[in-house]
Design a protein around this motif. Structure first.
Motif, PDB file in Angstrom:
ATOM      1  N   ARG A 134       0.859  -1.192   0.000  1.00 41.50           N
ATOM      2  CA  ARG A 134       0.000   0.000   0.000  1.00 41.50           C
ATOM      3  C   ARG A 134       0.889   1.233   0.000  1.00 41.50           C
ATOM      4  O   ARG A 134       1.827   1.323   0.800  1.00 41.50           O
ATOM      5  CB  ARG A 134      -0.858   0.051   1.261  1.00 41.50           C
ATOM      6  N   THR A 142      -7.228   2.985 -10.574  1.00 47.08           N
ATOM      7  CA  THR A 142      -7.643   4.012 -11.543  1.00 47.08           C
ATOM      8  C   THR A 142      -6.495   4.356 -12.486  1.00 47.08           C
ATOM      9  O   THR A 142      -6.678   5.132 -13.417  1.00 47.08           O
ATOM     10  CB  THR A 142      -8.051   5.304 -10.822  1.00 47.08           C
ATOM     11  N   ASP A 182       2.448   4.395  -4.389  1.00 44.76           N
ATOM     12  CA  ASP A 182       1.133   4.105  -4.979  1.00 44.76           C
ATOM     13  C   ASP A 182       1.274   3.337  -6.294  1.00 44.76           C
ATOM     14  O   ASP A 182       0.470   2.451  -6.596  1.00 44.76           O
ATOM     15  CB  ASP A 182       0.359   5.406  -5.197  1.00 44.76           C
ATOM     16  N   THR A 238      -8.419   1.405  -4.530  1.00 42.54           N
ATOM     17  CA  THR A 238      -9.158   0.494  -5.399  1.00 42.54           C
ATOM     18  C   THR A 238     -10.670   0.561  -5.118  1.00 42.54           C
ATOM     19  O   THR A 238     -11.458   0.134  -5.952  1.00 42.54           O
ATOM     20  CB  THR A 238      -8.640  -0.947  -5.267  1.00 42.54           C
ATOM     21  N   ASN A 243      -3.974   5.997 -11.340  1.00 43.12           N
ATOM     22  CA  ASN A 243      -3.421   7.234 -10.767  1.00 43.12           C
ATOM     23  C   ASN A 243      -3.059   7.052  -9.304  1.00 43.12           C
ATOM     24  O   ASN A 243      -3.838   6.447  -8.551  1.00 43.12           O
ATOM     25  CB  ASN A 243      -4.464   8.367 -10.829  1.00 43.12           C
TER      26      ASN A 243
HETATM   27  N1  UDP Z   1      -3.609   2.584  -5.712  1.00 45.03           N
HETATM   28  C1  UDP Z   1      -3.403   3.778  -6.362  1.00 45.03           C
HETATM   29  N2  UDP Z   1      -4.366   4.244  -7.212  1.00 45.03           N
HETATM   30  C2  UDP Z   1      -5.523   3.581  -7.440  1.00 45.03           C
HETATM   31  C3  UDP Z   1      -5.749   2.368  -6.751  1.00 45.03           C
HETATM   32  C4  UDP Z   1      -4.773   1.884  -5.897  1.00 45.03           C
HETATM   33  O1  UDP Z   1      -2.367   4.420  -6.191  1.00 45.03           O
HETATM   34  O2  UDP Z   1      -6.352   4.045  -8.234  1.00 45.03           O
HETATM   35  C5  UDP Z   1      -2.521   2.024  -4.857  1.00 45.03           C
HETATM   36  C6  UDP Z   1      -2.507   2.582  -3.444  1.00 45.03           C
HETATM   37  O3  UDP Z   1      -1.154   2.683  -3.040  1.00 45.03           O
HETATM   38  C7  UDP Z   1      -3.221   1.522  -2.645  1.00 45.03           C
HETATM   39  C8  UDP Z   1      -2.733   0.272  -3.334  1.00 45.03           C
HETATM   40  O4  UDP Z   1      -2.706   0.626  -4.709  1.00 45.03           O
HETATM   41  O5  UDP Z   1      -2.854   1.538  -1.287  1.00 45.03           O
HETATM   42  C9  UDP Z   1      -3.575  -0.960  -3.126  1.00 45.03           C
HETATM   43  O6  UDP Z   1      -4.945  -0.661  -3.227  1.00 45.03           O
HETATM   44  P1  UDP Z   1      -5.928  -0.641  -1.956  1.00 45.03           P
HETATM   45  O7  UDP Z   1      -5.197  -0.114  -0.772  1.00 45.03           O
HETATM   46  O8  UDP Z   1      -7.162   0.061  -2.376  1.00 45.03           O
HETATM   47  O9  UDP Z   1      -6.189  -2.184  -1.773  1.00 45.03           O
HETATM   48  P2  UDP Z   1      -7.109  -2.953  -0.710  1.00 45.03           P
HETATM   49  O10 UDP Z   1      -7.157  -2.154   0.561  1.00 45.03           O
HETATM   50  O11 UDP Z   1      -8.468  -3.092  -1.311  1.00 45.03           O
HETATM   51  O12 UDP Z   1      -6.413  -4.277  -0.571  1.00 45.03           O
END
Ligand code: UDP
Length: 241
Positions: free
Chosen positions: A59, A135, A74, A142, A137
């Motif tokens: 993350r 996205t 990210d 997510t 970006n």
């Molecule tokens: N992320 C991002 N842009 C997006 C979606 C995700 O930069 O449009 C990155 C962000 O660092 C995020 C990581 O991808 O922490 C993983 O996604 P997320 O934390 O939403 O995953 P989940 O909590 O659902 O496992």
């Protein structure tokens, strides 16, 4: 097919859910469980799109907390979602389910690039379509990718699979007395800071009247019951519903 209330849905899975009993990565039992849950509904002709997170791998905010550049972290997080998407695709295909992965970040050698009209075509042809790389970006999540894609493809509902069986007025793990909502409004989710999804994702759903269903995907048959219109978990709705 006539038994189903929804014909096109978007299922949001957290990356953490893929860990199962492990502390990191992907427990193969989880994608298999998801395939078992999704296959009967898919075989009946419901169009299913999926967005999976990357929190089981990386993350961006955690990288930033450790001193990393946020956007760089990210980008790593988005790539983690591609790993998870490919894992799901592999399991789905091994279970005889047609599936495509479309990434918001171009990587032709690995999967298709997200093109909205092509995604809709995949769905119409009965292919489970997994949207990878969020996205595309940094500074987004997510959950926001799921809200965005649900709106873009004309999904009738965004189904958010969580570890608990709906939305509570407090965390039911630390507050056993917490009360579950059957329905709740987008405004209340935001004003009570209920952390169902981040504020950007919730606002996008609100603006576009996209209902959000929150339920525990670990309960056998819950996905099918939700698509049949049974009141499982909690549904986030507009004020006047
Ligand atoms: N992320 C991002 N842009 C997006 C979606 C995700 O930069 O449009 C990155 C962000 O660092 C995020 C990581 O991808 O922490 C993983 O996604 P997320 O934390 O939403 O995953 P989940 O909590 O659902 O496992």
């Amino acid at each position: 097919m006539s038994d189903y209330r929804y014909k096109r849905v978007l299922l949001k899975l957290s990356g953490e859910a893929l860990m199962g009993s492990q502390e990191f990565g992907i427990d193969p039992a989880v994608p298999q469980h998801l395939a078992d849950e999704i296959k009967p509904v898919w075989a009946d002709g419901v169009q299913i799109a999926v967005v999976v997170g990357g929190g089981n791998i990386f993350r961006g905010v955690e990288g930033a907390a450790a001193g990393m550049d946020r956007a760089q972290g990210d980008n790593m997080g988005m790539l983690a979602t591609v790993i998870n998407s490919l894992s799901l695709q592999d399991t789905f295909e091994k279970n005889g389910m047609d599936c495509r992965v479309m990434s918001a970040i171009e990587m032709h050698q690995v999967c298709e690039t997200y093109i909205r009209r092509r995604a809709i075509r995949h769905l119409e042809k009965g292919r489970i379509t997994i949207f990878a790389a969020g996205t595309g970006n940094p500074y987004f999540t997510t959950d926001t990718a799921a809200a965005l894609r649900a709106c873009e493809i004309g999904a009738e509902v965004l189904m958010k699979a969580t570890k608990v069986d709906g939305i509570y007025d407090a965390d039911p793990v630390t507050h056993p007395e917490a009360t579950k909502f059957d329905t709740i409004t987008y405004r209340e989710v935001l004003s009570r800071d209920l952390k169902v999804m981040d504020a950007t994702a919730t606002a996008l759903c609100h603006d576009n009247k996209m209902p959000i269903m929150v339920f525990d995907m670990g309960q056998e048959g819950v996905f099918k019951r939700a698509i049949m219109g049974e009141a499982v978990g909690t549904t986030v709705v507009e004020e006047d519903c």
